[in-house]
Design an enzyme around this catalytic site. Sequence first.
Site, PDB file in Angstrom:
ATOM      1  N   GLU A  50       0.834  -1.062   0.106  1.00  0.00           N
ATOM      2  CA  GLU A  50       0.102  -0.146   0.003  1.00  0.00           C
ATOM      3  C   GLU A  50       0.760   1.299   0.048  1.00  0.00           C
ATOM      4  O   GLU A  50       1.941   1.242   0.639  1.00  0.00           O
ATOM      5  CB  GLU A  50      -0.748  -0.099   1.389  1.00  0.00           C
ATOM      6  CG  GLU A  50      -1.520   1.194   1.498  1.00  0.00           C
ATOM      7  CD  GLU A  50      -2.362   1.320   3.088  1.00  0.00           C
ATOM      8  OE1 GLU A  50      -1.526   0.760   3.717  1.00  0.00           O
ATOM      9  OE2 GLU A  50      -3.521   1.837   2.883  1.00  0.00           O
ATOM     10  N   ASN A 202       0.152  -1.007   5.454  1.00  0.00           N
ATOM     11  CA  ASN A 202       1.286  -0.229   6.307  1.00  0.00           C
ATOM     12  C   ASN A 202       0.389  -0.205   7.642  1.00  0.00           C
ATOM     13  O   ASN A 202      -0.599   0.170   8.090  1.00  0.00           O
ATOM     14  CB  ASN A 202       1.054   1.196   6.140  1.00  0.00           C
ATOM     15  CG  ASN A 202       1.857   1.403   4.860  1.00  0.00           C
ATOM     16  OD1 ASN A 202       3.140   2.001   4.874  1.00  0.00           O
ATOM     17  ND2 ASN A 202       1.238   1.383   3.483  1.00  0.00           N
TER      18      ASN A 202
END
Length: 328
Positions: A50, A202
Amino acid sequence: MSQPSRVVVVGAAQLGPIQKADTRASVVERLISLLRQAKERSCDLVVFPELALTTFFPRWFVDDISEADHWYEKSMPSAETQPLFDEAKKLGIGFSLGYAELTEPDDQGVVHRFNTQILVERDGSVVAKYHKVHIPGHEHHEPNRPFQHAERYYFEPGPEGFGVWAAFGGLFGMMICNDRRWPESYREMGLQGVEMILCGYNTPIHYVPDPSQDILQGFHNSLVMQSGAYQNGTWVVGVAKGGVEEGVDSLGQTCIVAPSGQIVAQTLTTADELIVAACDLDWCERYKGTLFNFDRYRRPEVYTRITQQRGSVISTANKATLEGKSHD
Ligand code: CDT
């Protein structure tokens, strides 16, 4: 006549931290280096995390959101990301990439900000784009936090929901980070026959609203992806941006999960690291055709709350019982 192999060799390309000062060009060089390693290991497809082109910028709040526009991609590819597309095409490897997207103004002149992931085939064509559905964190500045997680300020939720696309000889879906904690994400794709779900994340180790969860981050990460894979008979590829980024430590533990729910590969570090697995998409049928034969065993007629209700609702009768009152 024998069927062609449906083994897809997947590389999960974990990234270590990307600091605020790191340029897009330097990050693209890191992605290309991982692509080349993937080629040496015969990968068909490489999955990046991401927001793989920048630092995790929702950890800072700016009053005027346009001051953050430089963190978003206005086109894909762009001059800065074109070398990644060129190298992947040259190597004949597909990839999936997460980034922040700022759209062109729509008919009403409104721009949209999405947390986005794309899937690119081996010939360089963009097969699919996905906009993150479950946006975590908070909308407003919370000055008492050690760091912000203002994703709900920086991104609107994807209105399209979860898609599944034919690519790499199978059926592929995408989800982003917090989406992996929600069973609905997997099931929406499972109901479209998904055989491999690609997910970048994350995940800060420190969860500010409830620090008792900090020590469980790795457990919860594998718990949700293993159960989502098993309950839907699909491969899941979860790819982290890990390590200490601008002082915030984030989970690594990038992994490739089989339709059995077993982890078949996992990173050892929180730095740039490639793990590879040869994933037989035909393995999905062992689960999709037996215990999780949806058509045979699901009971959608008794699941209506799932789409009709958002929060949990405690009945008046149960409330009365818990309060020790009669509800006559
Ligand atoms: N990026 C992302 O979605 N992270 C979330 C943590 C949110 S904590 C406010 C996750 O689910 O890992």
